[in-house]
Design an enzyme around this catalytic site. Structure first.
Site, short mmCIF file in Angstrom:
data_model
loop_
_atom_site.label_atom_id
_atom_site.label_comp_id
_atom_site.label_asym_id
_atom_site.label_seq_id
_atom_site.Cartn_x
_atom_site.Cartn_y
_atom_site.Cartn_z
N GLY A 1 0.84 -1.21 0.00
CA GLY A 1 0.00 0.00 0.00
C GLY A 1 0.87 1.25 0.00
O GLY A 1 1.85 1.33 0.73
N ARG B 1 0.95 -5.04 -5.56
CA ARG B 1 1.04 -6.30 -4.81
C ARG B 1 1.35 -7.36 -5.87
O ARG B 1 0.83 -7.30 -6.98
CB ARG B 1 -0.27 -6.59 -4.11
N ASP C 1 4.75 -4.78 6.14
CA ASP C 1 5.21 -6.09 6.64
C ASP C 1 5.32 -7.14 5.54
O ASP C 1 6.27 -7.93 5.51
CB ASP C 1 4.35 -6.57 7.82
N THR D 1 4.24 1.93 6.07
CA THR D 1 2.85 1.47 5.92
C THR D 1 1.96 2.31 6.80
O THR D 1 2.36 2.65 7.93
CB THR D 1 2.68 -0.01 6.32
N ASP E 1 -0.51 1.24 8.25
CA ASP E 1 -1.12 0.37 9.28
C ASP E 1 -0.36 0.40 10.61
O ASP E 1 -0.92 0.05 11.64
CB ASP E 1 -1.18 -1.08 8.78
N ASP F 1 1.91 -1.64 11.63
CA ASP F 1 1.93 -3.00 12.20
C ASP F 1 3.27 -3.69 11.99
O ASP F 1 3.35 -4.91 12.03
CB ASP F 1 0.80 -3.84 11.56
N ARG G 1 -5.92 -2.78 8.15
CA ARG G 1 -5.92 -4.23 7.92
C ARG G 1 -6.26 -4.96 9.22
O ARG G 1 -7.33 -4.70 9.76
CB ARG G 1 -4.58 -4.67 7.34
P1 ADP Z 1 2.56 -4.29 2.68
O1 ADP Z 1 4.00 -4.39 2.35
O2 ADP Z 1 2.04 -2.89 2.59
O3 ADP Z 1 2.23 -4.97 3.99
P2 ADP Z 1 1.49 -6.61 1.26
O4 ADP Z 1 1.30 -7.42 2.49
O5 ADP Z 1 0.40 -6.65 0.24
O6 ADP Z 1 1.73 -5.06 1.55
O7 ADP Z 1 2.86 -7.09 0.59
C1 ADP Z 1 3.35 -6.45 -0.57
C2 ADP Z 1 4.04 -7.45 -1.45
O8 ADP Z 1 5.15 -8.03 -0.78
C3 ADP Z 1 3.21 -8.67 -1.85
O9 ADP Z 1 2.31 -8.40 -2.90
C4 ADP Z 1 4.29 -9.64 -2.29
O10 ADP Z 1 4.79 -9.30 -3.57
C5 ADP Z 1 5.38 -9.35 -1.26
N1 ADP Z 1 5.28 -10.33 -0.17
C6 ADP Z 1 4.36 -10.38 0.82
N2 ADP Z 1 4.56 -11.44 1.64
C7 ADP Z 1 5.66 -12.08 1.13
C8 ADP Z 1 6.38 -13.24 1.52
N3 ADP Z 1 6.03 -13.97 2.59
N4 ADP Z 1 7.44 -13.60 0.76
C9 ADP Z 1 7.81 -12.89 -0.32
N5 ADP Z 1 7.17 -11.78 -0.73
C10 ADP Z 1 6.11 -11.37 -0.02
O1 F6P Z 2 -1.73 -1.88 4.11
C1 F6P Z 2 -2.28 -0.63 3.83
C2 F6P Z 2 -3.73 -0.76 3.50
O2 F6P Z 2 -4.22 0.53 3.20
C3 F6P Z 2 -4.59 -1.40 4.59
O3 F6P Z 2 -4.91 -0.52 5.63
C4 F6P Z 2 -5.78 -1.85 3.77
O4 F6P Z 2 -6.46 -2.94 4.39
C5 F6P Z 2 -5.17 -2.27 2.47
O5 F6P Z 2 -3.93 -1.59 2.37
C6 F6P Z 2 -6.00 -1.97 1.27
O6 F6P Z 2 -5.37 -2.53 0.17
P1 F6P Z 2 -5.70 -2.15 -1.33
O7 F6P Z 2 -5.12 -0.78 -1.59
O8 F6P Z 2 -5.03 -3.20 -2.11
O9 F6P Z 2 -7.20 -2.12 -1.48
#
Ligand code: ADP
Ligand code: F6P
Length: 323
Positions: free
Chosen positions: A11, A72, A103, A125, A127, A129, A171
């Site tokens: 995000g 993502r 994360d 982020t 969030d 978190d 989230r």
């Molecule tokens: P954020 O980084 O904001 O928490 P996401 O959880 O959607 O957002 O993670 C972003 C991207 O990081 C994912 O779409 C994926 O490409 C990568 N990712 C997430 N988890 C893993 C993992 N366990 N191993 C490798 N890549 C990951």
């Molecule tokens: O991780 C950031 C965040 O904005 C969360 O608070 C929310 O649940 C999620 O991303 C929304 O994701 P997307 O932009 O893919 O709809």
């Protein structure tokens, strides 16, 4: 001459541009070549790189979102996806990568780092978190956006003697709801980290109505069991006991699109510069974050294994103050 790359993932968050700018200009300061990767890990796998000079990051510090684009990417979660990404980096003789993200993104950093590639993460982020940073990039701006919305909703709520359920993002984490609820003077706060009895909230809202309050605000985290929809459904079934007329507002992505405030511009700048400095010292496999007002590095292995606690005493404080 060393080559490094920087990407934003997950995000978007206000302050990401400040971090990109700081990585680029600190890298140039060391005499390195810096590449931006478009659209996070998806662009890394696809080989979507762009050389970034000092002028390419001019005038971006004040903009929300990310000029590199974010995404993502399911494929990066697989070993094959990461091998493809590594191949793109190696073909360009890029020796290190800075990953600005939350994360999930840092789980990706860790996975890449375990494959032997030098990676430094930047805690970003809305969030909040992510372990390794008490406050992550984008949180402050997102909270200010939420607060402005809550303040405005209070105005109209008071005019009509209404209760508003305001749903914020986060989230699975209740940090945004807890902070926005306290600073927004909410009558009730609902977060995933604490069990919520909707009956108790109904009673609290009724009591607020009987005390003569002209409005009531319930700030709800999207990840709570009783999110805005479920809570509104419960209230609708107990309408006559609530006192107030009820409306629901979901702030959603509005919270992500804010103009970065001073805090996030400074945080992004400090984190971006520090990430590059750590690489210059040959340190990687770490996340750069803010702990006790200091910019510090935490091993990515520790970051991905940890769970950030939420100070639930603040929830109790919010209850005391909602008189
Ligand atoms: P954020 O980084 O904001 O928490 P996401 O959880 O959607 O957002 O993670 C972003 C991207 O990081 C994912 O779409 C994926 O490409 C990568 N990712 C997430 N988890 C893993 C993992 N366990 N191993 C490798 N890549 C990951
Ligand atoms: O991780 C950031 C965040 O904005 C969360 O608070 C929310 O649940 C999620 O991303 C929304 O994701 P997307 O932009 O893919 O709809």
């Amino acid at each position: 001459m060393k080559r490094i790359a920087v990407l934003t993932s997950g995000g978007d968050a206000a302050g990401m541009n400040a971090a990109i700018r700081a990585v680029v200009r600190t890298g140039l300061h060391y005499g390195w070549e810096v590449f931006g990767v478009k659209h996070g890990y998806a662009g890394l796998i696809a080989g979507d790189f762009v050389a970034l000079g000092a002028r390419d990051v001019s005038g971006i510090i004040q903009h929300g979102g990310t000029k590199l684009g974010s995404a993502r990417c399911e494929e990066f979660k697989t070993q094959l996806g990461r091998l493809r990404a590594l191949r793109q980096l190696n073909e360009r003789e890029i020796g290190a990568l800075v990953v600005i993200g939350g994360d999930g993104s840092q789980a990706g950093s860790h996975a890449l780092s375990q494959m032997g590639f030098p990676v430094v993460g930047i805690a970003s982020t809305i969030d909040n978190d992510l372990c390794g940073s008490e406050i992550t990039l984008g949180v402050d701006t997102a909270l200010n956006v939420a607060l402005e919305a809550i303040d405005r909703l209070k105005v109209t709520a008071s005019s009509h003697e209404r209760a508003f359920v305001v749903e914020v993002m986060g989230r699975d984490c209740g940090y945004l709801a807890l902070m926005a609820g306290i600073a927004g003077g909410a009558e009730a706060i609902v977060i995933p980290e604490a069990e919520t009895d909707p009956e108790q909230i109904t009673t609290e809202l009724r009591a607020a109505y009987e005390r003569g309050k002209s409005h009531a605000i319930v700030v709800v985290a999207e990840g709570a069991r009783y999110n805005a929809d479920r809570l509104a459904q419960y209230f609708a079934e107990h309408r006559e006991r609530l006192g107030f007329d009820l409306r629901v507002t979901k702030l959603g992505h509005v919270q992500r699109g804010g103009t970065p405030g001073l805090f996030d511009r400074m945080l992004g700048t400090r984190l971006g510069a520090a990430a590059t400095e750590y690489l210059a010292r040959g340190e990687h496999g770490i996340l750069i974050g803010l702990l006790r007002d200091e910019i510090v590095a935490t091993p990515l292995a520790e970051v991905v294994a940890g769970k950030k606690p939420l100070d639930l005493r603040l929830l109790e404080l919010a209850r005391v103050l909602a008189k």
